[in-house]
Design a protein around this motif. Structure first.
Motif, PDB file in Angstrom:
ATOM      1  N   GLU A  45       0.623  -1.341  -0.193  1.00 43.78           N
ATOM      2  CA  GLU A  45      -0.139  -0.200  -0.027  1.00 43.78           C
ATOM      3  C   GLU A  45       0.794   1.307   0.038  1.00 43.78           C
ATOM      4  OE1 GLU A  45      -2.767  -0.321   3.178  1.00 43.78           O
ATOM      5  OE2 GLU A  45      -3.567  -2.199   2.687  1.00 43.78           O
ATOM      6  N   ASN A  46       1.972   1.151   0.541  1.00 48.02           N
ATOM      7  CA  ASN A  46       2.783   2.487   0.643  1.00 48.02           C
ATOM      8  C   ASN A  46       3.597   2.604  -0.619  1.00 48.02           C
ATOM      9  OD1 ASN A  46       1.804   2.913   3.159  1.00 48.02           O
ATOM     10  ND2 ASN A  46       3.417   1.765   4.045  1.00 48.02           N
ATOM     11  N   LEU A  47       3.689   1.359  -1.500  1.00 45.68           N
ATOM     12  CA  LEU A  47       4.320   1.623  -2.918  1.00 45.68           C
ATOM     13  C   LEU A  47       3.690   2.512  -3.724  1.00 45.68           C
ATOM     14  CD1 LEU A  47       5.819  -1.828  -3.159  1.00 45.68           C
ATOM     15  CD2 LEU A  47       7.196   0.225  -2.318  1.00 45.68           C
ATOM     16  N   PRO A  48       4.499   3.198  -4.707  1.00 47.71           N
ATOM     17  CA  PRO A  48       3.668   4.006  -5.742  1.00 47.71           C
ATOM     18  C   PRO A  48       2.883   2.736  -6.647  1.00 47.71           C
ATOM     19  CG  PRO A  48       5.969   4.386  -5.732  1.00 47.71           C
ATOM     20  CD  PRO A  48       5.865   3.656  -4.744  1.00 47.71           C
ATOM     21  N   ILE A  49       2.028   3.630  -7.341  1.00 46.30           N
ATOM     22  CA  ILE A  49       1.098   2.439  -8.357  1.00 46.30           C
ATOM     23  C   ILE A  49       2.066   1.836  -9.015  1.00 46.30           C
ATOM     24  CG2 ILE A  49      -0.469   2.503  -9.844  1.00 46.30           C
ATOM     25  CD1 ILE A  49      -1.834   4.738  -8.211  1.00 46.30           C
ATOM     26  N   ASN A  50       2.939   2.390  -9.726  1.00 46.74           N
ATOM     27  CA  ASN A  50       3.815   2.019 -10.896  1.00 46.74           C
ATOM     28  C   ASN A  50       4.746   0.816 -10.575  1.00 46.74           C
ATOM     29  OD1 ASN A  50       5.598   3.708  -9.578  1.00 46.74           O
ATOM     30  ND2 ASN A  50       6.548   4.428 -11.479  1.00 46.74           N
ATOM     31  N   GLN A  51       5.230   0.749  -8.931  1.00 48.25           N
ATOM     32  CA  GLN A  51       5.601  -0.519  -8.534  1.00 48.25           C
ATOM     33  C   GLN A  51       4.666  -1.323  -7.944  1.00 48.25           C
ATOM     34  OE1 GLN A  51       8.475   1.331  -5.493  1.00 48.25           O
ATOM     35  NE2 GLN A  51       9.285   2.537  -6.935  1.00 48.25           N
ATOM     36  N   ARG A  52       3.505  -1.229  -7.726  1.00 51.18           N
ATOM     37  CA  ARG A  52       2.700  -2.355  -7.319  1.00 51.18           C
ATOM     38  C   ARG A  52       2.009  -2.994  -8.701  1.00 51.18           C
ATOM     39  NH1 ARG A  52      -1.624   0.475  -4.001  1.00 51.18           N
ATOM     40  NH2 ARG A  52      -0.716   2.421  -4.447  1.00 51.18           N
ATOM     41  N   PHE A  53       1.984  -2.395  -9.559  1.00 49.04           N
ATOM     42  CA  PHE A  53       1.551  -2.963 -10.917  1.00 49.04           C
ATOM     43  C   PHE A  53       2.494  -3.037 -11.946  1.00 49.04           C
ATOM     44  CE2 PHE A  53      -2.192  -1.490  -8.428  1.00 49.04           C
ATOM     45  CZ  PHE A  53      -2.967  -2.570  -8.386  1.00 49.04           C
ATOM     46  N   HIS A  54       2.505  -4.004 -12.831  1.00 43.36           N
ATOM     47  CA  HIS A  54       3.596  -4.172 -13.861  1.00 43.36           C
ATOM     48  C   HIS A  54       3.119  -3.345 -15.035  1.00 43.36           C
ATOM     49  CE1 HIS A  54       4.551  -8.352 -12.258  1.00 43.36           C
ATOM     50  NE2 HIS A  54       5.068  -7.400 -11.603  1.00 43.36           N
ATOM     51  N   SER A  55       2.077  -2.920 -15.240  1.00 42.77           N
ATOM     52  CA  SER A  55       1.815  -2.138 -16.463  1.00 42.77           C
ATOM     53  C   SER A  55       0.265  -1.410 -16.037  1.00 42.77           C
ATOM     54  CB  SER A  55       1.371  -2.914 -17.549  1.00 42.77           C
ATOM     55  OG  SER A  55       0.193  -3.710 -17.533  1.00 42.77           O
ATOM     56  N   LEU A  56       0.017  -0.290 -16.867  1.00 39.91           N
ATOM     57  CA  LEU A  56      -1.103   0.611 -16.730  1.00 39.91           C
ATOM     58  C   LEU A  56      -2.095  -0.189 -17.018  1.00 39.91           C
ATOM     59  CD1 LEU A  56      -2.511   3.167 -16.522  1.00 39.91           C
ATOM     60  CD2 LEU A  56      -2.299   3.503 -18.938  1.00 39.91           C
ATOM     61  N   ASP A  57      -2.193  -1.412 -17.809  1.00 44.75           N
ATOM     62  CA  ASP A  57      -3.553  -2.164 -18.281  1.00 44.75           C
ATOM     63  C   ASP A  57      -3.930  -3.033 -17.068  1.00 44.75           C
ATOM     64  OD1 ASP A  57      -3.779  -1.455 -20.837  1.00 44.75           O
ATOM     65  OD2 ASP A  57      -2.196  -2.548 -21.695  1.00 44.75           O
ATOM     66  N   GLU A  58      -2.705  -3.410 -16.374  1.00 44.53           N
ATOM     67  CA  GLU A  58      -2.778  -4.353 -15.255  1.00 44.53           C
ATOM     68  C   GLU A  58      -3.782  -3.573 -14.261  1.00 44.53           C
ATOM     69  OE1 GLU A  58      -0.395  -6.532 -11.544  1.00 44.53           O
ATOM     70  OE2 GLU A  58       0.416  -6.635 -13.793  1.00 44.53           O
ATOM     71  N   TYR A  59      -3.054  -2.245 -14.021  1.00 40.80           N
ATOM     72  CA  TYR A  59      -3.713  -1.419 -12.918  1.00 40.80           C
ATOM     73  C   TYR A  59      -5.222  -0.988 -13.219  1.00 40.80           C
ATOM     74  CZ  TYR A  59      -4.586   2.783 -10.200  1.00 40.80           C
ATOM     75  OH  TYR A  59      -5.073   3.709  -9.129  1.00 40.80           O
ATOM     76  N   LEU A  60      -5.306  -0.522 -14.422  1.00 44.82           N
ATOM     77  CA  LEU A  60      -6.658  -0.305 -14.783  1.00 44.82           C
ATOM     78  C   LEU A  60      -7.857  -1.428 -14.673  1.00 44.82           C
ATOM     79  CD1 LEU A  60      -6.000   1.947 -17.805  1.00 44.82           C
ATOM     80  CD2 LEU A  60      -6.692   2.616 -15.801  1.00 44.82           C
TER      81      LEU A  60
END
Length: 119
Positions: free
Chosen positions: A48-63
């Protein structure tokens, strides 16, 4: 009869005192065990404390994650409305003051920049 009543009262008071002492000893033991466990385990590791781009491999995965978990909970997520164009979906949230009218559509590049993803 007064002796019986006195004996019963002192027995009751003794039981309460014994119960209170036992509870205090248990709480002290639990508190010390918790401190010892925390000291040996170290800090809890969460993403939870990590930036989004470090928690997810790609924008598609995050979306996809936002759509799967955010949408049912009425949180904001992004819906692809065209190739490389996304619309912010806010669920039932509507600002009362009329301010906060935010941008509703984003290009893929804007979202990548916003969340820190690289192409």
């Amino acid at each position: 009869m007064d002796q019986t009543l006195t004996y019963a009262a002192s027995g009751f008071a003794g039981a309460i005192l014994l119960s209170a002492c036992s509870a205090t000893q248990t709480n002290v033991a639990n508190s010390e065990a918790t401190k010892t466990a925390a000291a040996t385990e170290g800090a809890k590791v969460t993403d939870e404390n990590l930036p989004i781009n470090q928690r997810f491999h790609s924008l598609d995965e995050y979306l996809a994650w936002l759509q799967q978990y955010g949408a049912p909970a009425d949180h904001a997520w992004y819906k692809e409305i065209g190739p490389g164009v996304y619309e912010l979906q806010t669920g039932n949230f509507h600002p009362l003051d009329g301010e906060g009218q935010q941008q509703r559509t984003f290009t893929r590049e804007e979202l990548e920049k916003k969340f820190g993803f690289k192409k």
